[in-house]
Design an enzyme around this catalytic site. Structure first.
Site, PDB file in Angstrom:
ATOM      1  N   ASP A 163    -106.784 -72.260 -69.831  1.00  0.00           N
ATOM      2  CA  ASP A 163    -107.278 -71.055 -70.501  1.00  0.00           C
ATOM      3  C   ASP A 163    -106.031 -70.312 -70.970  1.00  0.00           C
ATOM      4  O   ASP A 163    -105.293 -69.755 -70.172  1.00  0.00           O
ATOM      5  CB  ASP A 163    -108.077 -70.216 -69.487  1.00  0.00           C
ATOM      6  CG  ASP A 163    -108.377 -68.803 -70.006  1.00  0.00           C
ATOM      7  OD1 ASP A 163    -108.188 -68.554 -71.209  1.00  0.00           O
ATOM      8  OD2 ASP A 163    -108.797 -67.966 -69.182  1.00  0.00           O
ATOM      9  N   LYS A 216    -100.998 -64.408 -78.964  1.00  0.00           N
ATOM     10  CA  LYS A 216    -102.257 -65.012 -79.414  1.00  0.00           C
ATOM     11  C   LYS A 216    -102.853 -64.212 -80.577  1.00  0.00           C
ATOM     12  O   LYS A 216    -103.615 -64.746 -81.374  1.00  0.00           O
ATOM     13  CB  LYS A 216    -103.217 -65.039 -78.228  1.00  0.00           C
ATOM     14  CG  LYS A 216    -104.460 -65.857 -78.425  1.00  0.00           C
ATOM     15  CD  LYS A 216    -105.150 -66.005 -77.092  1.00  0.00           C
ATOM     16  CE  LYS A 216    -106.561 -66.486 -77.213  1.00  0.00           C
ATOM     17  NZ  LYS A 216    -107.227 -66.535 -75.906  1.00  0.00           N
ATOM     18  N   GLU A 236    -113.787 -70.650 -75.488  1.00  0.00           N
ATOM     19  CA  GLU A 236    -113.719 -70.054 -74.148  1.00  0.00           C
ATOM     20  C   GLU A 236    -115.106 -69.813 -73.544  1.00  0.00           C
ATOM     21  O   GLU A 236    -115.344 -70.185 -72.397  1.00  0.00           O
ATOM     22  CB  GLU A 236    -112.931 -68.743 -74.212  1.00  0.00           C
ATOM     23  CG  GLU A 236    -111.441 -68.987 -74.409  1.00  0.00           C
ATOM     24  CD  GLU A 236    -110.703 -67.794 -74.978  1.00  0.00           C
ATOM     25  OE1 GLU A 236    -111.290 -66.705 -75.076  1.00  0.00           O
ATOM     26  OE2 GLU A 236    -109.522 -67.959 -75.329  1.00  0.00           O
ATOM     27  N   ASP A 293    -117.539 -62.141 -72.883  1.00  0.00           N
ATOM     28  CA  ASP A 293    -116.136 -62.356 -72.493  1.00  0.00           C
ATOM     29  C   ASP A 293    -115.258 -61.263 -73.103  1.00  0.00           C
ATOM     30  O   ASP A 293    -114.957 -61.290 -74.294  1.00  0.00           O
ATOM     31  CB  ASP A 293    -115.706 -63.749 -72.981  1.00  0.00           C
ATOM     32  CG  ASP A 293    -114.247 -64.045 -72.668  1.00  0.00           C
ATOM     33  OD1 ASP A 293    -113.528 -63.144 -72.196  1.00  0.00           O
ATOM     34  OD2 ASP A 293    -113.822 -65.194 -72.911  1.00  0.00           O
TER      35      ASP A 293
END
Ligand code: AMP
Length: 622
Positions: free
Chosen positions: A9, A71, A172, A195
């Site tokens: 992850d 990211k 994810e 999430d």
């Protein structure tokens, strides 16, 4: 597939790796023993590269050379307004690469985001190797569901640069559903994965039916996450401090870094406490001397500040429900993922919306990595009766005459998948057509994300509207796209893999792979050097001590020699100068011998003195 496959992850703020062994998921601890690793990389003045907690800890004193939230930039163009927004919050410079991508600048060097990401991935790989006692090459890496092709490709490139074979990229939330559903195979449930991590929000609706996971809809916001909550607190602290002292902390990078850390800490504490005190001594220098920041914040104040942020998560949720033609009340389980879902307000908003208590069975920090490792085990055959049907998050299509955008594959289509449409020419005797591939939901090409262009040439001269050109899209199970155009009359075909959209050419990737491998060697070398210097430092310390205590038992010439040698050694050790240490090492060992003799002479003198003092002791006995 030889060796163990790990699931990673790769989070905006934290990363986590997991492996399936004998049907059990095992989260892999990093070198410090933590189960998650901050996605932070730092370059020190001495040329060392730090990763994870150690990099995060020194961010305050090294803000411009400590890279985080990379990211947010991976696979993105510099001009993208969202990159601009992210850039404003980052303390290090974001630059424009020659092909328009967002890169980051450290000292006099620019780095591509995949290069920095690779440093984190390499550290996770090394931790996994130390944990499993074997080389690890294969990995499944997760990305936010909303990542476009360029971002997925860039993530894959980062894996390659780190020496990993990325066998699959999965979303994810899909990974989270797998982790939830692994031991609930017989059931049929509608799952909602909420999430909210450090940098992104993802929402996915998924049907779990007897071991088959089908994504019904996925949506999200790549620029909404815990950092925005931290920023809200930070802004409040800056405002209050300005009111109290007239000093503007928002221009002081060092102060901002400290405020950022304190804001995040306060936010996390307010998930369990009703009030926190924030104290940052010596935060600024005012006309009357050093200024300290002292503030208190209640949970209620925080909730009022971030209510709008939490409400923003409901927009993509409503989109996804509409897309899947489901009502919120049909959802059987809401699975919370990401550290920010620990906030009571977030849980309350989710509870209100879905009219049910969210599920918190699995640690929200680890659930995605667990799911990635399960997907890995499905690929290696270790887990047999799970099937994952993923979807493409954005529509894909081409530009048509006049700047329009024609979708060939709709968003949320199950992948892998192939689809095509037939187009024709707009002018008589047109001998070439340009295929401009785009991804997005806007009707006009210019507002969508360009993935690349190619030409189909040498078409036979025909009146407009006659040629039949089939444009086909293939999406593999990683969500990565290949486009081809074929003249159906002549069979002439041209195709492209949507590779360059990661922003890195194959040559650049190869260079980065080489450099990363070289850096790995240099890092190891540097670690050995530092150990060597540390042992010289130990020797220097004991010589220094002996010299201070017993130096006077050496003749003057030897004393001079010892003094010179110790000074030279001290300087080399202080500068961490390995060549200097090596050069003085021989002399230092000589000096050690001289000093051993001096210590012996000193103790002899002391004994003699003692004997002289004690007439009762028989001579010659000690
Ligand atoms: P992730 O990207 O899943 O690692 O989530 C990290 C985000 O969760 C960061 O913004 C953290 O500050 C936030 N977070 C972690 N623990 C808590 C907590 N107890 N309460 C609120 N936010 C938290």
């Amino acid at each position: 597939m030889p060796g163990k496959l790990i699931g990673i992850d790769l989070g905006t703020t934290n990363s986590c790796a997991c492996v399936m062994e004998g049907g059990e998921r095992r989260v892999i601890p990093n070198r410090e023993g933590s189960r998650t690793t901050p996605t932070v990389v730092a370059f020190t003045d001495k040329g060392d590269v730090l990763v994870g907690h150690i990099a995060k800890r020194q961010a305050v004193t090294n803000p411009q050379r400590t890279l985080f939230a990379i990211k947010r930039l991976i696979g993105q163009k510099f001009e993208d307004p969202k990159v601009e927004e992210a850039t404003r919050r980052l303390p290090f410079p974001v630059t424009r690469s020659s092909n328009g991508d967002a890169w980051v600048s450290v000292g006099d060097r620019d780095y591509a985001p995949p290069e920095i990401t690779a440093i984190v991935l390499r550290a996770l790989k090394q931790s996994a190797e130390a944990f499993l006692h074997e080389e690890v090459v294969d990995a499944v890496i997760t990305v936010p569901a909303y990542f476009n092709d360029a971002q997925r490709q860039a993530t894959k490139d980062a894996g390659r640069i780190a020496g990993l074979n990325v066998v699959r990229i999965i979303n994810e939330p899909t990974a989270a559903a797998l982790a939830y559903g692994l031991d609930k195979k017989g059931r049929r449930e509608l799952l909602a994965i909420y999430d909210l991590g450090g940098g992104t929000f993802d929402f996915t609706l998924m049907e779990m039916n007897d071991g088959v996971f089908e994504v019904l809809a996925t949506s999200g916001d790549t620029f909404l996450g815990g950092e925005d909550f931290d920023q809200a607190i930070l802004n409040l602290l800056v405002d209050r401090f300005r009111e109290q002292t007239g000093i503007d902390l928002s221009k002081d990078r060092m102060a901002l870094q400290r405020l950022k850390e304190a804001s995040e800490k306060a936010k996390c504490e307010l998930s369990t406490l009703d009030r926190v005190e924030i104290r940052l001594p010596f935060i600024a220098q005012g006309p009357s001397g050093p200024q300290h920041l002292e503030a208190s914040l209640t949970r209620e104040e925080l909730e009022n500040m971030v209510r709008a942020l939490v409400a923003r998560t409901l927009i993509p949720i409503e989109d996804a429900l509409r897309e899947a033609r489901k009502a919120a009340t049909e959802v059987d389980q809401v699975i919370l993922v990401g550290g920010q879902t620990r906030m009571p307000l977030v849980q309350a908003v989710v509870r209100d919306f879905f009219k049910r208590e969210p599920n918190r069975e699995i640690n929200p920090d680890e659930v995605v990595a667990q799911g990635a490792s399960i997907q890995g085990a499905v690929l290696t055959g270790e887990v047999k009766d799970l099937v994952l049907l993923d979807v493409t998050p954005l529509s894909l299509g081409i530009e048509t005459q006049g700047g329009g955008f024609v979708k060939i594959i709709g968003r949320n289509s199950t992948i892998p998948l192939r689809d095509s449409r037939v187009f024709t020419t707009v002018a008589d005797n047109q001998s070439r057509v340009e295929v401009h591939v785009l991804q997005g939901e806007r009707e006009l090409a210019e507002f969508n994300k360009s993935l690349g262009r190619f030409d189909l040439v040498n078409l036979p001269p025909l009146p407009k509207g006659v040629p039949q050109i089939e444009v086909a899209f293939d999406i593999d199970s990683n969500g990565i796209v290949r486009v081809s155009a074929k003249d159906l009359m002549t069979g002439l075909e041209q195709s492209m893999n949507i590779r360059p959209s990661s922003g890195l050419s194959e040559l650049e990737i190869q260079r980065m792979i080489r450099e990363a491998a070289q850096n790995a060697e240099t890092d190891l070398q540097r670690r050995d050097d530092l150990k060597y210097i540390a042992s010289a430092e130990g020797l220097l310390f004991s010589c220094d001590k002996s010299f201070v205590e017993c130096g006077k038992f050496l003749n003057e010439e030897d004393q001079g020699l010892v003094r010179d040698t110790l000074n030279t050694a001290r300087q080399a050790v202080a500068n961490k100068d390995i060549q200097g240490v090596k050069a003085v090492e021989g002399r230092l060992l000589e000096v050690q011998k001289l000093l051993t003799n001096a210590v012996l002479a000193a103790s002899e003198a002391m004994m003699n003195a003692l004997e002289g003092d004690d007439p009762a002791r028989p001579k010659g006995l000690r």
